[in-house]
Design an enzyme around this catalytic site. Structure first.
Site, PDB file in Angstrom:
ATOM      1  N   CYS A   1       0.805  -0.855   0.296  1.00  0.00           N
ATOM      2  CA  CYS A   1       0.030   0.321  -0.235  1.00  0.00           C
ATOM      3  C   CYS A   1       1.094   1.442  -0.295  1.00  0.00           C
ATOM      4  O   CYS A   1       2.331   1.434   1.330  1.00  0.00           O
ATOM      5  CB  CYS A   1      -0.885   0.164   1.012  1.00  0.00           C
ATOM      6  SG  CYS A   1      -1.896   1.473   0.982  1.00  0.00           S
TER       7      CYS A   1
ATOM      8  N   CYS B   1      -1.025   3.513  -6.283  1.00  0.00           N
ATOM      9  CA  CYS B   1      -2.030   2.990  -5.408  1.00  0.00           C
ATOM     10  C   CYS B   1      -2.041   1.815  -6.250  1.00  0.00           C
ATOM     11  O   CYS B   1      -2.116   1.596  -7.943  1.00  0.00           O
ATOM     12  CB  CYS B   1      -2.718   3.600  -5.419  1.00  0.00           C
ATOM     13  SG  CYS B   1      -4.084   2.833  -4.838  1.00  0.00           S
TER      14      CYS B   1
END
EC number: 5.1.1.3
Length: 266
Positions: free
Chosen positions: A74, A184
């Site tokens: 992440c 992302c």
């Protein structure tokens, strides 16, 4: 620590499955435990202090669960909590960050784009990344609020996903970026849709393969590689039923999902 223990992978949601696929492709004999912290999705709306505390608590709980290495799949969690996690646990750790350095090296126009969450782009870690590795490249940092959670909620082909991409990708095309970083882990799910909104010849850069290579190097250096059978466990801090539906849609096959919420993770 034994080489037969699993590698833990965690993300705020299910974007990290794109990284997990790269990890399993490169390291098929490893066992993996994937944790989606969907109870607090999206991380991009959380404060940096919360993400540091949450990240450390999850990492410590994963150590107690028996993880031999940790992948922070992440970008937002990396930006806010990677240093604190490294200080808190004695594990080989691979943390994700937008691929600004390889993008700048690959750019011919001298302009690169970065699509990421607002939290990632506003972090001190990202500012250092650009300052240290962008070289002379012009970096167009495009925040994409709402995109990650919309991909999870609607799926990559959802109508709202396309509407968001129209607004987020257009500034990069207008600026003349010839390399666009997918900053992302959710965004590789819509890489084709991003590419169709950019001029021909623009390259997309995803860091999943680089993360897999780095994990392999760390496991070899720590003499922890191998010892598994390719077993995969998927867990969530949210509702396994709703998460399972999204996992199956994104992964392309059914994966059982269990609930996991260590008692000391708030």
């Amino acid at each position: 620590m034994s080489h037969s223990q699993p590698v833990a992978v965690f993300d705020s949601g299910l974007g990290g499955l794109t990284v997990l696929r790269a990890l399993r492709g490169r390291l098929p004999q490893e066992d993996f435990f994937y944790f989606a912290d969907t109870r607090f999705l999206p991380y991009g709306d959380r404060s940096e202090a919360f993400l540091r505390e949450r990240g450390v608590a999850i990492a410590e709980a994963l150590v107690r669960r028996g993880a031999k290495a940790l992948v922070i799949a992440c970008n937002t969690a990396t930006a806010a909590a990677a240093e604190a996690i490294r200080a808190a646990v004695a594990l080989p750790i691979v943390a994700l960050e937008p691929g600004v350095k390889p993008a700048a090296a690959a750019s011919r126009s001298g302009t690169i784009g970065v699509l990421a969450t607002t939290r990632t782009l506003s972090s001190e870690r990202f500012r250092r990344l650009v300052g240290n590795h962008a070289g002379g490249a012009r970096v167009i940092a495009q925040a994409c609020p709402g995109l990650a959670e919309t991909i999870e909620r609607e799926g990559p082909d959802g109508p709202s996903v396309g509407t968001l991409l129209d607004g987020f990708v257009a500034p990069l095309a207008a600026a003349g970026a010839d390399v666009v970083v997918l900053g992302c882990t959710h965004y590789p799910w819509v890489a084709g849709d991003i590419a169709r909104r950019l001029p021909a010849g623009v390259s997309l850069l995803d860091t999943g393969e680089a993360v897999a290579r780095q994990l392999e190097r760390l496991l070899l250096a720590s003499r922890l590689q191998g010892g598994g059978s390719g077993r995969l466990t998927v867990a969530t801090s949210g509702s396994p039923g709703s998460v399972s539906t999204t996992v199956d849609r994104l992964w392309g096959e059914h994966l059982p999902v269990e609930h996991w919420e260590p008692h000391d993770v708030r």
